[in-house]
Design a protein around this motif. Structure first.
Motif, mmCIF file in Angstrom:
data_model
loop_
_atom_site.group_PDB
_atom_site.id
_atom_site.type_symbol
_atom_site.label_atom_id
_atom_site.label_comp_id
_atom_site.label_asym_id
_atom_site.label_seq_id
_atom_site.Cartn_x
_atom_site.Cartn_y
_atom_site.Cartn_z
ATOM 1 N N SER A 78 0.829 -1.210 0.000
ATOM 2 C CA SER A 78 0.000 0.000 0.000
ATOM 3 C C SER A 78 0.865 1.263 0.000
ATOM 4 N N TYR A 79 1.968 1.254 0.763
ATOM 5 C CA TYR A 79 2.863 2.408 0.788
ATOM 6 C C TYR A 79 3.528 2.589 -0.572
ATOM 7 N N ARG A 82 1.239 4.202 -3.072
ATOM 8 C CA ARG A 82 1.062 5.644 -2.827
ATOM 9 C C ARG A 82 2.279 6.432 -3.271
ATOM 10 N N ARG A 85 2.557 6.860 -7.058
ATOM 11 C CA ARG A 85 1.685 7.912 -7.619
ATOM 12 C C ARG A 85 2.432 9.225 -7.826
ATOM 13 N N LEU A 112 1.138 11.992 -0.427
ATOM 14 C CA LEU A 112 0.754 10.583 -0.429
ATOM 15 C C LEU A 112 -0.761 10.402 -0.376
ATOM 16 N N GLU A 113 -1.483 11.491 -0.144
ATOM 17 C CA GLU A 113 -2.945 11.445 -0.212
ATOM 18 C C GLU A 113 -3.353 11.471 -1.684
#
Length: 127
Positions: A78-79, A82, A85, A112-113
């Motif tokens: 998941s990290y 992010r 992106r 990271l949002e």
């Protein structure tokens, strides 16, 4: 000053500023219009470098999936997604970050949002 005038022991200088939290630490911010020195955000630059390195590794075929790369790097999937992106940021924003010209609210946590994939929207929201 004239000859014979006493030299003061101390000089008091008043500088308007405010203290703001940025990336978990406190930072002095000058009032609007004051010239601030460029300040690179090392954690954000490191994340950008990792993101583009990981992207290159995936595109070259060195790793078949993001999950495989995350496992190899010892990072949570998941990290990694992010951080990857960040490779979708507008080039002007990446350049501003590398030059230390990004706005104070452009921190790694904020980047990271989820953000818009459109470069025009990114530039409107982040510069």
């Amino acid at each position: 000053m004239t000859l014979g005038a006493p030299i003061p022991d101390t000089v008091t200088l008043h500088v308007p500023f405010r203290v703001a939290k940025r990336g978990g630490r406190k930072e002095m911010q000058m009032p609007d219009g004051a010239v601030q020195p460029r300040r690179t955000e090392n954690t954000l630059i490191k994340a950008l470098a990792r993101a583009f390195r990981w992207k290159r590794m995936l595109e070259s075929g060195e790793y078949a999936t993001i999950a495989e790369l995350a496992d190899r790097e010892g990072i949570a999937l998941s990290y990694m997604t992010r951080v990857l992106r960040l490779t979708l940021l507008a080039p002007d924003i990446v350049e501003a970050i590398l030059d230390g010209r990004q706005r104070p609210e452009v921190t790694l946590a904020r980047m990271l949002e989820p953000f818009s994939m459109g470069w025009i929207e990114q530039l409107q929201n982040l510069t």
